[in-house]
Design an enzyme around this catalytic site. Structure first.
Site, mmCIF file in Angstrom:
data_model
loop_
_atom_site.group_PDB
_atom_site.id
_atom_site.type_symbol
_atom_site.label_atom_id
_atom_site.label_comp_id
_atom_site.label_asym_id
_atom_site.label_seq_id
_atom_site.Cartn_x
_atom_site.Cartn_y
_atom_site.Cartn_z
ATOM 1 N N LYS A 1 98.473 51.855 55.038
ATOM 2 C CA LYS A 1 99.168 51.400 53.828
ATOM 3 C C LYS A 1 100.087 52.509 53.312
ATOM 4 O O LYS A 1 99.639 53.504 52.762
ATOM 5 C CB LYS A 1 98.191 51.005 52.716
ATOM 6 C CG LYS A 1 98.927 50.182 51.654
ATOM 7 C CD LYS A 1 98.385 50.290 50.258
ATOM 8 C CE LYS A 1 98.833 51.473 49.452
ATOM 9 N NZ LYS A 1 100.250 51.536 49.057
ATOM 10 N N GLU B 1 93.097 64.366 51.481
ATOM 11 C CA GLU B 1 94.028 65.495 51.312
ATOM 12 C C GLU B 1 94.674 65.267 49.950
ATOM 13 O O GLU B 1 95.452 64.332 49.782
ATOM 14 C CB GLU B 1 95.039 65.496 52.469
ATOM 15 C CG GLU B 1 95.691 66.840 52.652
ATOM 16 C CD GLU B 1 97.018 66.917 51.966
ATOM 17 O OE1 GLU B 1 97.032 67.384 50.802
ATOM 18 O OE2 GLU B 1 98.024 66.513 52.559
ATOM 19 N N CYS C 1 102.106 68.825 47.784
ATOM 20 C CA CYS C 1 100.746 69.087 47.318
ATOM 21 C C CYS C 1 100.451 70.593 47.319
ATOM 22 O O CYS C 1 99.613 71.065 46.567
ATOM 23 C CB CYS C 1 99.751 68.342 48.181
ATOM 24 S SG CYS C 1 100.089 68.500 49.926
ATOM 25 N N GLU D 1 98.473 69.505 38.070
ATOM 26 C CA GLU D 1 99.507 69.430 39.110
ATOM 27 C C GLU D 1 100.727 68.711 38.534
ATOM 28 O O GLU D 1 100.612 67.593 38.044
ATOM 29 C CB GLU D 1 98.965 68.640 40.313
ATOM 30 C CG GLU D 1 99.968 68.524 41.431
ATOM 31 C CD GLU D 1 99.389 67.868 42.682
ATOM 32 O OE1 GLU D 1 98.741 66.818 42.548
ATOM 33 O OE2 GLU D 1 99.607 68.408 43.775
#
Ligand code: NDP
Length: 502
Positions: A199, A274, A308, A405
């Site tokens: 997906k 992850e 990331c 983040e």
């Protein structure tokens, strides 16, 4: 002077691809969503619709899992020799390289990233990942194990292990490196003999759908790779919870990673994650300042900070703080911000209006809490989701811009006195532990510090160096498991011990 998005002419193959309504790949056929619904895909450089894509839902996930299960259990796929399987994976890498220009353009159009970066990094790295993983298909060995069995003295046994594929895998990927994330997920899954339901992210489904066509062209049997475009809810959630899936692999936010884990807990699926990061990037006073300035600027501004592992907390030793931070600000000011498809662009737009607002809210929160912008800190007007690359100083450890983040081109520069436990504590003061950087001419100091940083990857005098052979993944809340390298095989295989009495 950069071109406007309207002035850029697309490759005919890309125009043709986006003009046609794109469907789901299920069981080797391109099909509409069961609901018949589609959703629009936007060009982040203009905010305009570029394509319409089938909106897969729960029923489509169900169809795709059924197709993947059939292909895993009974299709030609499990009967292929490892060598034949490896050759298919290799061929997919070749096809990606053959279509490099087209894929780079599609990626730049959909995600907004500079075409030069897509051409030099995203597409070749994706091809390389398949080429690297292809070689593993023939090397999935077990061991013979001499066993003693103290309660069966005199008996003899022949014991060995075999590595078997984990089965049918659900893979959910993000929008920051759409093609490359598909490759990181598909490469090891296919090399090990799994079948997949993938997906892609709703923001950037196009390159994965084109990859689906290349997968068919390479000759993979039907149902080995199924691609269901759609939203996290319901499509992603249905995939993570589906009882026909043996393993879920996810890349994205830590928040959604936790949802995936809960969804997978019901039947104890294997899970690899992850997730996010808030990576410390540490510059010692003995660093080569030219290299460290350019390197630390690129550590945060590469891919518009939508990485990331972005080096978003820049720790700089006091005596060089002003010089280095001034240099990073100059690098930021020099960046040409514009539509990704202009070959002169160095930084494109944020991927979506949502991401643009999210990053902007972080900048505002930092400034309102007392941080100062040495450069940037403003929205760039006009169409599209453009923000200025931003360097913040005068932050405090409790601020949101330090703790959370941001996933945008925003770095906070933080001075430190000495390379001591206080620095190590500050660098590790995060729920995340994905990556870190160290800049120093003193190789002993650099390695000692690398050993103390709680991160899955530490770059020394470099940053954002990726290779198909180098494992990547997180400590702490940055994830579970390692992608790439031979570690990735552990995510897609399970070991069987066989013990025979002789
Ligand atoms: P998400 O984590 O929401 O999205 C990643 C993928 O997960 C997408 O395919 C998404 O679908 C899917 N998804 C969303 N909700 C669910 C769910 N409940 N169950 C299963 N799958 C789901 O990231 P966002 O796009 O919302 O970005 C938000 C923040 O996440 C960013 O600001 C950044 O901090 C972080 N992020 C981290 C990434 C990384 O590489 N570690 C990559 C992307 C984001 P869809 O988007 O199609 O709805």
């Amino acid at each position: 002077m950069l071109a406007t998005a309207e002035e850029i002419r697309l490759d005919d193959r890309v125009t043709d691809f986006v003009m046609k309504g794109r469907k789901l790949l299920i069981g080797g056929r391109w099909v509409d969503a069961a609901s018949g619904r589609t959703f629009p895909v936007y060009n982040p450089a203009t905010g305009e619709v570029i394509a319409h894509v089938a909106e897969g839902g729960k029923q489509d996930i169900d169809r795709a899992v059924t197709a993947a299960r059939r292909a895993y259990e009974s299709g030609p796929w499990p009967r292929l020799t490892p060598s034949e399987r490896g050759r298919l994976v290799w061929k997919l890498g070749d096809l990606i390289l053959e279509h490099l220009e087209e894929l780079a353009e599609l990626e730049s159009l959909d995600n907004g990233k500079p075409i030069t970066v897509a051409r030099a990094a995203d597409v070749p790295l994706a091809a390389d990942l398949f080429h690297y993983m292809a070689g593993w298909a023939t090397k999935l060995e077990g061991n013979t194990i001499p066993i003693s069995v103290p309660y069966a003295r005199g008996a003899q046994f022949h014991a060995y292990t075999v590595r078997e594929p984990v089965g049918v895998v659900g893979q959910i990927i993000p929008w920051n490196f759409p093609l490359l994330m598909a490759a990181w997920k598909l490469g090891p899954a296919l090399a090990t003999g799994c079948t997949v339901v993938l997906k892609p992210a709703e923001e950037t489904p196009l390159s994965a759908l084109r990859l689906g066509e290349l997968i068919q062209e390479a000759g993979f049997p039907e149902g080995v790779v199924n691609i269901v475009t759609g939203f996290g809810e319901p499509a992603g959630a249905a995939l993570a919870a589906h009882p026909g899936i043996d393993k879920v692999a996810f890349t994205g936010s830590t928040e959604v990673g936790k949802l995936i884990l809960r969804a997978a807990a019901n039947d104890l699926k294997k899970v690899s994650l992850e997730l996010g990061g808030k990576s410390p990037n540490v510059v010692l006073r003995d660093a080569d300042l030219d290299i460290a300035t350019k390197g630390t600027a690129s550590a945060i501004f590469f891919n518009h900070g939508q990485c990331c592992c972005a080096g978003s907390r820049l720790f700089v030793q006091e005596s060089i703080f002003d010089k280095l931070v001034g240099g990073v600000a100059d690098e930021a000011k020099k960046l040409k911000v514009g539509p990704g498809l202009d070959p002169n662009t160095q930084m494109g737009p944020m991927v979506s209006e949502i991401q643009y607002n999210r990053v902007w809210n972080y900048i505002e929160s930092g400034l309102s809490e007392g941080a100062k912008a040495v450069t940037g800190g403003r929205q760039l007007g006009g169409k599209g989701y453009f923000l200025e690359p931003t360097v913040l100083v005068d932050t405090k450890p409790s601020m949101k811009v330090i703790r959370e983040e941001i996933f945008g081109p925003v770095v906070a520069a933080i001075p430190f006195k000495e390379l001591d436990d206080d620095l190590v504590r500050a660098a590790n003061d995060s729920v995340y532990g994905l990556a870190a950087g160290v800049w120093s001419r003193d190789i002993s100091k650099a390695h000692l510090l690398a050993g103390k940083l709680k991160a899955g990857t530490v770059w020394v005098n470099c940053y954002n160096i990726f290779d198909a052979a180098l494992p990547f993944g997180g400590y702490k809340q940055s994830g579970w498991g390692r992608e790439m390298g031979h570690d990735a095989l552990d995510l897609y295989t399970q070991k069987k011990a066989v013990c025979a009495a002789l």
